[in-house]
Design a protein around this motif. Structure first.
Motif, mmCIF file in Angstrom:
data_model
loop_
_atom_site.group_PDB
_atom_site.id
_atom_site.type_symbol
_atom_site.label_atom_id
_atom_site.label_comp_id
_atom_site.label_asym_id
_atom_site.label_seq_id
_atom_site.Cartn_x
_atom_site.Cartn_y
_atom_site.Cartn_z
ATOM 1 N N LEU A 18 0.811 -1.213 0.000
ATOM 2 C CA LEU A 18 0.000 0.000 0.000
ATOM 3 C C LEU A 18 0.846 1.266 0.000
ATOM 4 N N SER A 19 2.057 1.177 0.492
ATOM 5 C CA SER A 19 2.938 2.344 0.471
ATOM 6 C C SER A 19 3.857 2.335 -0.752
ATOM 7 N N ASN A 20 3.613 1.421 -1.681
ATOM 8 C CA ASN A 20 4.421 1.283 -2.905
ATOM 9 C C ASN A 20 5.903 1.101 -2.592
ATOM 10 N N ALA A 21 6.201 0.342 -1.556
ATOM 11 C CA ALA A 21 7.588 0.148 -1.140
ATOM 12 C C ALA A 21 7.943 -1.329 -0.989
ATOM 13 N N PHE A 22 7.155 -2.232 -1.568
ATOM 14 C CA PHE A 22 7.373 -3.658 -1.333
ATOM 15 C C PHE A 22 8.575 -4.181 -2.109
ATOM 16 N N THR A 23 9.476 -4.801 -1.385
ATOM 17 C CA THR A 23 10.526 -5.664 -1.930
ATOM 18 C C THR A 23 10.711 -6.784 -0.914
ATOM 19 N N LEU A 24 11.303 -7.878 -1.346
ATOM 20 C CA LEU A 24 11.544 -8.982 -0.427
ATOM 21 C C LEU A 24 12.454 -8.537 0.716
ATOM 22 N N THR A 25 13.455 -7.762 0.386
ATOM 23 C CA THR A 25 14.397 -7.306 1.408
ATOM 24 C C THR A 25 13.708 -6.444 2.459
ATOM 25 N N ARG A 26 12.851 -5.537 2.024
ATOM 26 C CA ARG A 26 12.141 -4.687 2.998
ATOM 27 C C ARG A 26 11.178 -5.493 3.847
ATOM 28 N N ALA A 27 10.483 -6.433 3.232
ATOM 29 C CA ALA A 27 9.549 -7.271 3.991
ATOM 30 C C ALA A 27 10.306 -8.098 5.028
ATOM 31 N N LEU A 28 11.422 -8.683 4.640
ATOM 32 C CA LEU A 28 12.214 -9.449 5.595
ATOM 33 C C LEU A 28 12.784 -8.562 6.688
ATOM 34 N N LEU A 29 13.173 -7.351 6.329
ATOM 35 C CA LEU A 29 13.688 -6.411 7.330
ATOM 36 C C LEU A 29 12.625 -6.083 8.375
ATOM 37 N N VAL A 30 11.417 -5.793 7.921
ATOM 38 C CA VAL A 30 10.321 -5.488 8.843
ATOM 39 C C VAL A 30 10.017 -6.682 9.731
ATOM 40 N N LEU A 31 9.934 -7.871 9.144
ATOM 41 C CA LEU A 31 9.598 -9.063 9.927
ATOM 42 C C LEU A 31 10.735 -9.488 10.853
ATOM 43 N N ALA A 32 11.979 -9.291 10.431
ATOM 44 C CA ALA A 32 13.110 -9.608 11.308
ATOM 45 C C ALA A 32 13.123 -8.678 12.521
ATOM 46 N N ALA A 33 12.896 -7.404 12.279
ATOM 47 C CA ALA A 33 12.845 -6.451 13.397
ATOM 48 C C ALA A 33 11.672 -6.754 14.322
ATOM 49 N N LEU A 34 10.519 -7.053 13.750
ATOM 50 C CA LEU A 34 9.344 -7.382 14.556
ATOM 51 C C LEU A 34 9.578 -8.641 15.386
ATOM 52 N N SER A 35 10.144 -9.663 14.765
ATOM 53 C CA SER A 35 10.424 -10.906 15.499
ATOM 54 C C SER A 35 11.403 -10.669 16.639
ATOM 55 N N SER A 36 12.448 -9.906 16.375
ATOM 56 C CA SER A 36 13.423 -9.621 17.424
ATOM 57 C C SER A 36 12.789 -8.838 18.578
ATOM 58 N N LEU A 37 11.965 -7.856 18.240
ATOM 59 C CA LEU A 37 11.293 -7.073 19.290
ATOM 60 C C LEU A 37 10.330 -7.930 20.102
ATOM 61 N N LEU A 38 9.590 -8.813 19.454
ATOM 62 C CA LEU A 38 8.666 -9.682 20.177
ATOM 63 C C LEU A 38 9.412 -10.637 21.103
ATOM 64 N N VAL A 39 10.543 -11.157 20.637
ATOM 65 C CA VAL A 39 11.334 -12.063 21.482
ATOM 66 C C VAL A 39 11.911 -11.313 22.680
ATOM 67 N N LEU A 40 12.432 -10.123 22.444
ATOM 68 C CA LEU A 40 12.964 -9.333 23.562
ATOM 69 C C LEU A 40 11.863 -8.968 24.552
ATOM 70 N N ALA A 41 10.685 -8.648 24.048
ATOM 71 C CA ALA A 41 9.563 -8.333 24.938
ATOM 72 C C ALA A 41 9.160 -9.560 25.752
ATOM 73 N N SER A 42 9.193 -10.738 25.140
ATOM 74 C CA SER A 42 8.834 -11.944 25.885
ATOM 75 C C SER A 42 9.872 -12.250 26.958
ATOM 76 N N ALA A 43 11.147 -11.977 26.670
ATOM 77 C CA ALA A 43 12.192 -12.187 27.682
ATOM 78 C C ALA A 43 12.012 -11.220 28.840
ATOM 79 N N LEU A 44 11.710 -9.958 28.548
ATOM 80 C CA LEU A 44 11.477 -8.978 29.610
ATOM 81 C C LEU A 44 10.240 -9.335 30.421
#
Length: 127
Positions: free
Chosen positions: A86-112
């Motif tokens: 929807l923001s006309n910014a889709f690439t595989l690299t950007r999608a993986l970047l967003v999901l990698a950051a989200l996964s890392s944040l969720l894991v850190l939040a679960s540890a906290l």
């Protein structure tokens, strides 16, 4: 953090690094697909659905956890892809970047959350 949390937190960054391989590489495809199918949902389940993965749980509970992980991963992947489309910014690299950051944040939040839960239990048992 346990080794499972470390593996989930780092898996997205590994998948992102693998995108440097040629597009026809089977290793690239396998790692990216496994990450997209498992890791974002597993990170979310570690935070919000921790009772799904209790030691000694029966096969029905493990199947429930697996369905929750895959469903959560597909949902988070679809949400990230849709936002990028929807923001006309889709690439595989950007999608993986967003999901990698989200996964890392969720894991850190679960540890906290786990650490705070244990500290709260220790304080409650002292009273």
């Amino acid at each position: 953090m346990t080794w499972t949390r470390w593996a989930v937190a780092l898996s997205g960054w590994v998948a992102l690094a693998v995108t440097q391989l040629p597009e026809t590489s089977p290793l690239r495809r396998a790692i990216v697909v496994l990450f997209l199918l498992l890791c974002p949902g597993l990170a979310a389940t570690l935070l919000w659905g921790r009772e799904v993965f209790v030691r000694g749980a029966g096969p029905a509970r493990l199947l429930e956890g697996a369905v929750l992980v895959v469903g959560g991963s597909l949902s988070l992947t679809a949400l990230a892809a849709e936002a990028l489309f929807l923001s006309n910014a889709f690439t595989l690299t950007r999608a993986l970047l967003v999901l990698a950051a989200l996964s890392s944040l969720l894991v850190l939040a679960s540890a906290l959350r786990g650490r705070l839960h244990h500290e709260h239990r220790a304080l409650a048992s002292e009273d």
